[in-house]
Design a protein around this motif. Structure first.
Motif, PDB file in Angstrom:
ATOM      1  N   PHE A 177      30.078  83.806  92.348  1.00  0.00           N
ATOM      2  CA  PHE A 177      31.685  83.857  92.151  1.00  0.00           C
ATOM      3  C   PHE A 177      31.806  82.331  91.198  1.00  0.00           C
ATOM      4  O   PHE A 177      32.681  81.924  90.937  1.00  0.00           O
ATOM      5  N   ILE A 178      31.617  81.501  93.515  1.00  0.00           N
ATOM      6  CA  ILE A 178      31.734  79.822  92.123  1.00  0.00           C
ATOM      7  C   ILE A 178      30.883  79.462  91.067  1.00  0.00           C
ATOM      8  O   ILE A 178      31.848  78.963  90.284  1.00  0.00           O
ATOM      9  N   ILE A 179      29.505  80.033  90.806  1.00  0.00           N
ATOM     10  CA  ILE A 179      28.631  79.479  89.834  1.00  0.00           C
ATOM     11  C   ILE A 179      29.165  79.603  88.578  1.00  0.00           C
ATOM     12  O   ILE A 179      29.211  79.486  87.741  1.00  0.00           O
ATOM     13  N   ILE A 183      30.062  78.734  85.486  1.00  0.00           N
ATOM     14  CA  ILE A 183      30.433  78.493  84.143  1.00  0.00           C
ATOM     15  C   ILE A 183      31.069  78.923  83.091  1.00  0.00           C
ATOM     16  O   ILE A 183      30.997  79.000  81.143  1.00  0.00           O
ATOM     17  N   ARG A 184      31.742  80.295  83.481  1.00  0.00           N
ATOM     18  CA  ARG A 184      33.526  80.463  82.545  1.00  0.00           C
ATOM     19  C   ARG A 184      33.471  79.373  81.887  1.00  0.00           C
ATOM     20  O   ARG A 184      34.125  79.144  80.908  1.00  0.00           O
ATOM     21  N   GLN A 185      34.566  78.407  83.029  1.00  0.00           N
ATOM     22  CA  GLN A 185      35.120  77.446  83.231  1.00  0.00           C
ATOM     23  C   GLN A 185      33.990  76.398  82.239  1.00  0.00           C
ATOM     24  O   GLN A 185      34.769  75.301  81.305  1.00  0.00           O
ATOM     25  N   ALA A 190      30.819  81.159  77.189  1.00  0.00           N
ATOM     26  CA  ALA A 190      31.133  81.827  75.520  1.00  0.00           C
ATOM     27  C   ALA A 190      30.153  81.557  74.599  1.00  0.00           C
ATOM     28  O   ALA A 190      30.210  82.313  73.790  1.00  0.00           O
ATOM     29  N   TRP A 191      30.003  80.090  74.613  1.00  0.00           N
ATOM     30  CA  TRP A 191      28.308  80.118  73.785  1.00  0.00           C
ATOM     31  C   TRP A 191      27.349  81.174  73.851  1.00  0.00           C
ATOM     32  O   TRP A 191      26.578  81.568  73.469  1.00  0.00           O
TER      33      TRP A 191
END
Length: 235
Positions: A177-179, A183-185, A190-191
């Motif tokens: 979940f942290i990883i 990746i999202r932040q 998005a890329w």
């Protein structure tokens, strides 16, 4: 007649030993099939929705299974009864599998899922309230506890093997979940969704803000409204 014939083997993937005179044992045998059912669910949802969040959840599940594979061969602790299952017993793969899934779902529903507030309610759609998300999270955790307990009842694993499996599943869920949050932040997710391959596969990221039924329901509702409008014109 039987001379020269190759003896048949049993596919142990769903081969569960249980006491046919014990109803609880029978229920536990069915609970042992939950991980297989979840794998079917993963495959079905990934193919039908193309949601990146579900694909990421499944990727973490595979990492969790790889960790279990490595731990079993590192610890090399036998099962309480060698007749029950192949391979080592520490940690319990069933307990680790369902613990990862249940904790990951709870983290998603309680921390990542951001449905529209009641004041910004979408057409014909009532998003889950926080209370509903808590209830679903508790039910998922209860399911995981039932599956983990069934492994002890059926004597496939010791209590310690199941507890270590649960701990490994929880750590895997929190770590993944942290990883994925990072990746999202950082914009990598998005890329990735904007790459030509992802677009060709119709990958999307909607389930964070709406449920799986909403987008399809709005298209259906638009179609039905259009059909009713045509029927009024023809009268």
């Amino acid at each position: 007649m039987s001379e020269g014939l190759t003896p048949l083997a049993s596919l142990s993937l769903t081969h569960v030993h249980y006491d046919p005179t014990d109803r609880i044992s029978y229920i536990c045998a069915w609970l042992a099939l939950v991980p297989q059912g979840l794998c079917v669910m993963y495959a079905t949802l990934i193919w039908s929705t193309r949601e990146i969040e579900i694909a990421l959840l499944f990727a973490g599940q595979l990492v969790c299974e790889a960790l279990n594979f490595a731990l079993k061969r590192l610890i090399k602790e036998e099962r309480p009864r060698l007749m029950n299952g192949k391979g080592y017993g520490m940690p319990s793969s069933h307990a680790q599998f369902v613990s990862y899934f249940a904790v990951s779902m709870a983290l998603f529903l309680l921390l990542r899922h951001r449905p529209p507030s009641p004041g910004i309610r979408k057409r014909n759609h009532s998003p889950m309230t926080m209370l509903e998300r808590i209830v679903w999270s508790v039910l998922g955790l209860a399911m995981a506890a039932a599956v983990a307990s069934s492994r002890i009842y059926l004597k496939y694993h010791t209590e310690k093997q199941v507890l270590v499996g649960c701990a490994a599943g929880i750590v895997s869920a929190v770590g993944w979940f942290i990883i994925t949050t990072i990746i999202r932040q950082t914009g990598w997710l998005a890329w990735a969704i904007e790459t030509p391959v992802a677009k060709w596969l119709r990958v999307r990221d909607l389930v964070v803000e709406e449920d799986l039924c909403q987008a399809g329901w709005e298209k259906w509702d638009d179609k039905m409204m259009e059909l009713k409008a045509r029927e009024k014109k023809t009268r």
